[in-house]
Design an enzyme around this catalytic site. Structure first.
Site, short mmCIF file in Angstrom:
data_model
loop_
_atom_site.label_atom_id
_atom_site.label_comp_id
_atom_site.label_asym_id
_atom_site.label_seq_id
_atom_site.Cartn_x
_atom_site.Cartn_y
_atom_site.Cartn_z
N ASN A 22 0.86 -1.19 0.00
CA ASN A 22 0.00 0.00 0.00
C ASN A 22 0.89 1.24 0.00
O ASN A 22 1.64 1.47 0.94
CB ASN A 22 -0.92 0.04 1.22
CG ASN A 22 -1.77 1.29 1.23
OD1 ASN A 22 -2.55 1.51 0.30
ND2 ASN A 22 -1.61 2.12 2.24
N GLU A 23 0.80 2.00 -1.09
CA GLU A 23 1.61 3.20 -1.26
C GLU A 23 3.11 2.90 -1.07
O GLU A 23 3.82 3.62 -0.37
CB GLU A 23 1.12 4.32 -0.35
CG GLU A 23 -0.31 4.76 -0.70
CD GLU A 23 -0.76 6.00 0.04
OE1 GLU A 23 -0.05 6.46 0.96
OE2 GLU A 23 -1.85 6.52 -0.28
#
Length: 289
Positions: A22-23
């Site tokens: 995530n990111e």
């Protein structure tokens, strides 16, 4: 899984998507993504695997099924990027916009933020062949315990308070289509609406046969428009109109619905200043006995 079965739900969860990270970005992420992608696909080939890459490219990875760009921006970004997906390459992967929100210079969320999001969503809906899923973030926030502003729905121990942005999401969610329709929407100056500060999307719902026109006017003045549904054949049509409008700084605006007269596939509509309108056209075809 064992805990779920113990609690009375032995059937497997119908998992379809897995996002890896995530990111996370960069060469190190790309290297590890390939390892995860290969290992998971070998055992679960039916899963759609999602990477964290944005629209700028997929770095050095070998392959991904879907990318997940995120946008937390000011209203102007969304106003100016309603066509950001129109010319994006097809064929290599799909897009899941897993996090997006207008969160700059809008306080706890107001109509201006909601309209900018509505305009951006119109572009995502128009490009539904590429953008398969979207999800607003953050969704829920309890009073006195927020780490982010705005959120879509605020609550405490006794009440729930949707923001204006919630109604934008609701209007799209309740008026989703299964087929994007080619259409022409002209402003009173004759220019193509998609190129101005107007968001446009027209879809058809397979289950009902309804045609659904969505128009977002981000201008401070009323705009006369002419809507032409290319190739549509309307039989005894009737329509409902739902409008979300008000002062751009309004934090309590809510949509209102009323009847709308449509006589054919080419009709005029005056968009109020600062408004998001959904016109749902019903086909009133009498069933043979």
């Amino acid at each position: 899984g064992a805990k779920r079965a113990e609690q009375g739900h032995p059937a497997p969860f119908p998992l379809q998507y897995v996002e890896i990270g995530n990111e996370n970005w960069g060469d190190e992420y790309d290297k590890r993504f390939d390892i995860f992608y290969t290992a998971i696909k070998e055992k679960y080939p039916e899963l759609t695997l999602i990477s964290n890459h944005g629209l700028g490219g997929t770095g050095k990875i070998a392959k991904t099924d879907m990318i997940d760009p995120h946008w937390y921006v000011n209203p102007e970004f969304f106003f100016q990027n309603t066509t950001i997906f129109d010319n994006h390459p097809r064929g290599k992967y799909d897009v899941y916009v897993g996090e997006y929100a207008c969160n700059a210079n809008v306080g706890g969320g107001n109509l201006r933020a909601a309209l900018s999001e509505a305009a951006f969503i119109s572009g995502m809906e128009r490009n539904g062949d590429l953008v398969k899923m979207t999800s607003y973030a953050p969704l829920l926030a309890k009073d006195g315990h927020t780490q982010w502003n705005p959120d879509l729905i605020y609550f405490n121990n006794t009440e729930v308070r949707p923001t204006v942005g919630y109604y934008t999401q609701q209007m799209y969610g309740q008026n989703a289509g299964t087929e994007y329709l080619s259409s022409t929407v002209k402003l009173n100056n004759g220019w193509d609406a998609v190129k101005k500060r107007v968001g446009v999307s027209v879809v058809k719902a397979a289950g009902t046969g309804d045609y659904i026109v969505k128009l977002v006017n981000m201008l401070p003045v009323e705009v006369s428009s002419q809507v032409k549904l290319d190739g549509a054949t309307l039989v005894n049509p009737s329509a409902t109109k739902t409008i979300l409008t008000g002062d751009p700084k309004d934090r309590g605006a809510k949509p209102a619905s009323s009847d709308f007269k449509v006589e054919g596939n080419d009709f005029s509509y005056s968009m109020p200043a600062y408004s998001f309108t959904v016109i749902r056209i019903h086909q009133n075809i009498e069933k043979k006995k």
